[in-house]
Design an enzyme around this catalytic site. Structure first.
Site, PDB file in Angstrom:
ATOM      1  N   ALA A  11       0.853  -1.201   0.000  1.00  0.00           N
ATOM      2  CA  ALA A  11       0.000   0.000   0.000  1.00  0.00           C
ATOM      3  C   ALA A  11       0.885   1.246   0.000  1.00  0.00           C
ATOM      4  CB  ALA A  11      -0.891  -0.009   1.230  1.00  0.00           C
ATOM      5  N   LYS A  12       0.330   2.337  -0.519  1.00  0.00           N
ATOM      6  CA  LYS A  12       1.077   3.604  -0.536  1.00  0.00           C
ATOM      7  C   LYS A  12       0.551   4.514   0.570  1.00  0.00           C
ATOM      8  CE  LYS A  12       2.734   4.215  -5.206  1.00  0.00           C
ATOM      9  NZ  LYS A  12       2.325   3.350  -6.303  1.00  0.00           N
ATOM     10  N   MET A  13       1.459   4.978   1.412  1.00  0.00           N
ATOM     11  CA  MET A  13       1.093   5.849   2.534  1.00  0.00           C
ATOM     12  C   MET A  13       1.596   7.264   2.246  1.00  0.00           C
ATOM     13  SD  MET A  13       1.890   5.135   6.543  1.00  0.00           S
ATOM     14  CE  MET A  13       1.380   6.284   7.836  1.00  0.00           C
ATOM     15  N   PRO A  14       0.698   8.258   2.198  1.00  0.00           N
ATOM     16  CA  PRO A  14       1.139   9.628   1.886  1.00  0.00           C
ATOM     17  C   PRO A  14       2.146  10.156   2.905  1.00  0.00           C
ATOM     18  CG  PRO A  14      -1.251   9.445   1.669  1.00  0.00           C
ATOM     19  CD  PRO A  14      -0.778   8.169   2.309  1.00  0.00           C
ATOM     20  N   GLY A  17       0.557  13.838   6.422  1.00  0.00           N
ATOM     21  CA  GLY A  17      -0.793  13.607   6.935  1.00  0.00           C
ATOM     22  C   GLY A  17      -1.172  14.698   7.912  1.00  0.00           C
ATOM     23  N   LEU A  18      -2.447  14.793   8.216  1.00  0.00           N
ATOM     24  CA  LEU A  18      -2.898  15.763   9.210  1.00  0.00           C
ATOM     25  C   LEU A  18      -2.885  15.112  10.585  1.00  0.00           C
ATOM     26  CD1 LEU A  18      -4.179  18.679   9.586  1.00  0.00           C
ATOM     27  CD2 LEU A  18      -6.376  17.479   9.740  1.00  0.00           C
ATOM     28  N   GLY A  19      -2.142  15.693  11.511  1.00  0.00           N
ATOM     29  CA  GLY A  19      -2.161  15.226  12.895  1.00  0.00           C
ATOM     30  C   GLY A  19      -3.383  15.779  13.612  1.00  0.00           C
ATOM     31  N   ASP A  44      -4.141  11.157  10.706  1.00  0.00           N
ATOM     32  CA  ASP A  44      -3.626  10.407  11.849  1.00  0.00           C
ATOM     33  C   ASP A  44      -4.509  10.682  13.056  1.00  0.00           C
ATOM     34  OD1 ASP A  44      -1.266   8.847  13.083  1.00  0.00           O
ATOM     35  OD2 ASP A  44      -1.631  10.525  14.450  1.00  0.00           O
ATOM     36  N   TYR A  49      -7.430  10.543  21.615  1.00  0.00           N
ATOM     37  CA  TYR A  49      -7.545  11.985  21.340  1.00  0.00           C
ATOM     38  C   TYR A  49      -8.980  12.475  21.529  1.00  0.00           C
ATOM     39  CZ  TYR A  49      -3.044  11.141  18.962  1.00  0.00           C
ATOM     40  OH  TYR A  49      -1.771  10.756  18.636  1.00  0.00           O
ATOM     41  N   LYS A  78      -5.361   4.442  16.547  1.00  0.00           N
ATOM     42  CA  LYS A  78      -4.478   3.720  17.469  1.00  0.00           C
ATOM     43  C   LYS A  78      -5.250   3.041  18.591  1.00  0.00           C
ATOM     44  CE  LYS A  78      -1.184   7.403  16.495  1.00  0.00           C
ATOM     45  NZ  LYS A  78      -2.062   8.567  16.391  1.00  0.00           N
ATOM     46  N   HIS A 111      -0.758   2.122  20.376  1.00  0.00           N
ATOM     47  CA  HIS A 111      -0.352   3.496  20.702  1.00  0.00           C
ATOM     48  C   HIS A 111       0.911   3.552  21.574  1.00  0.00           C
ATOM     49  CE1 HIS A 111      -2.305   7.741  21.129  1.00  0.00           C
ATOM     50  NE2 HIS A 111      -0.999   7.829  21.084  1.00  0.00           N
TER      51      HIS A 111
END
Length: 316
Positions: A11-14, A17-19, A44, A49, A78, A111
Site C-alpha cells: 500500500a502507498k502511505m502519503p 498527513g494531518l495530525g 492520523d 484523542y 491507534k 499506541h
C-alpha cells in the site's frame, strides 16, 4: 518528487498527513475538511484523542460532496493502552471505526507498548499518581492485531512509541503472521532518532514522525523550553529557500523518507504544511539540521515510567 512511502504490504502511505492530537472537538471537523480541500489524503487519529467522531464527520462530508472517495484516503488510528488484553482489541478497533464512520482502517497502531488496567478511565492511576498496568503481553496483543487484518477490519498494523528492542521482539515472534508496516515515533531536529529510524527502515518498516514541528501547543510547555519554530538556524535555512520554518522542519523528515503528521486547525497553516514538495534541502543543510539533536523528548509519558514496557529507558 515522491509524495508517498510504499509499505511492506505494498500500500502507498502519503508522506504528509494531518495530525489530530490536541485538535479540539469543535474545530477538528473543519480542519479535516480544509485539509482534504488542500490535498491531504492521510489522517492520523487515535482513540485517546477523543475526537474521532468529528474527524469521521469531516471525512463523510467530503465523501458526500464527491471531493474524495474512501479509497483515496489513508486513515490511521491507534489502540489505547486500556485495550491491550487480547479479548479487548477487536472491540476497541470497532469502537474507533464506528466513531470514524468507516468500515476499515488503512493502518492501526498500538499506541504505546504498555497496557493499562482495563476500564473507562483513559489513565487509571494508583494513589501515587502512577499508571496501573494490565497484565497483558505485547506478543498476545500483536496476535489480536493480526486477527484484525485477517477479518478485514484493518489493512495494515504497526506500533507507536516502541523502542528497537520491543520492535525486534515482535519481528522475531515465532509464527508471526503479519509484519508490522509502520512505526510512529516522536522526531524533530532536537530528537533526530537516527539510530531508530535507520533500524526500522533496514527492517522494511516505514517510519512516521509525530511532533515534527516540536509541538508548540503542548499543554505542559514551560518558559525556557527550546522552540524549534523560533530557532534562528532553522529560520536562516527557511529564508534561503523562501519557505517558512515549519516547511523546513517537515521537508527535513520527508528527505529522510520519514512520513510527517503536522497538527493544525488553522486553514492557512494546513495549506502551508502541505507545500513541501516544491523545494529541496541541500546535503549540507540536512547535515546541519541533524547536528541540532539534543535528545530532547516532548512526549515522555512520565506517568508510565514505572511500567516494565516503558520504552524510553533504552538508548533507542
Amino acid at each position: 518528487m515522491a509524495t508517498h512511502v510504499q509499505l511492506n504490504t505494498s500500500a502507498k502511505m502519503p508522506l504528509v498527513g494531518l495530525g489530530t492530537w490536541k485538535s479540539p472537538a469543535g474545530e477538528v471537523k473543519a480542519a479535516v475538511m480544509a485539509a482534504i480541500d488542500a490535498g491531504y489524503r492521510h489522517f492520523d487519529c487515535a482513540y485517546a484523542y477523543l475526537n474521532e467522531s468529528e474527524i469521521g464527520e469531516g471525512i463523510q462530508q467530503k465523501i458526500k460532496e464527491g471531493v474524495v472517495k474512501r479509497e483515496d484516503l489513508f486513515v490511521v488510528t491507534k489502540l489505547w493502552c486500556t485495550f491491550h488484553e487480547k479479548h479487548l482489541v477487536k472491540g476497541a478497533c470497532q469502537k474507533s471505526l464506528a466513531k470514524l464512520k468507516l468500515d476499515y482502517l488503512d493502518l492501526y497502531l498500538i499506541h504505546w507498548p504498555f497496557g493499562y488496567k482495563a476500564g473507562e478511565e483513559l489513565f487509571p492511576k494508583d494513589d501515587k499518581g502512577m499508571a496501573i498496568p494490565s497484565n497483558s503481553d505485547l506478543l498476545q496483543t500483536w496476535e489480536a492485531m493480526e486477527e484484525l487484518v485477517d477479518c478485514g477490519l484493518v489493512k495494515a498494523i504497526g506500533f507507536s512509541n516502541f523502542n528497537h528492542e520491543q520492535i525486534e521482539r515482535v519481528l522475531n515472534k515465532p509464527g508471526l503472521k503479519h509484519k508490522p508496516a509502520n512505526v510512529q515515533i516522536e522526531s524533530h531536529p532536537y530528537l533526530t532518532q537516527e539510530k531508530l529510524i535507520k533500524y526500522c527502515q533496514s527492517k522494511g518498516l516505514a517510519v512516521t514522525a509525530y511532533c515534527p514541528l516540536g509541538s508548540p501547543d503542548r499543554p505542559w510547555a514551560k518558559p525556557g523550553d527550546p522552540s524549534l519554530l523560533d530557532d534562528p538556524r532553522i529560520k536562516e535555512i527557511a529564508a534561503k529557500h523562501n519557505k517558512t520554518p515549519a516547511q523546513v522542519l517537515l521537508r527535513f523528515q520527508i528527505q529522510r523518507n520519514v512520513i510527517v503528521i503536522p497538527k493544525s486547525v488553522t486553514p492557512q497553516r494546513i495549506v502551508e504544511n502541505f507545500q513541501v514538495f516544491d523545494f529541496e534541502l541541500t546535503k549540507e543543510e540536512m547535515a546541519t539540521i541533524l547536528s541540532f539533536n539534543r535528545n530532547w523528548r516532548i512526549c515522555e509519558m512520565n506517568v508510565s515510567k514505572n511500567l516494565k514496557e516503558y520504552p524510553f529507558h533504552a538508548e533507542y
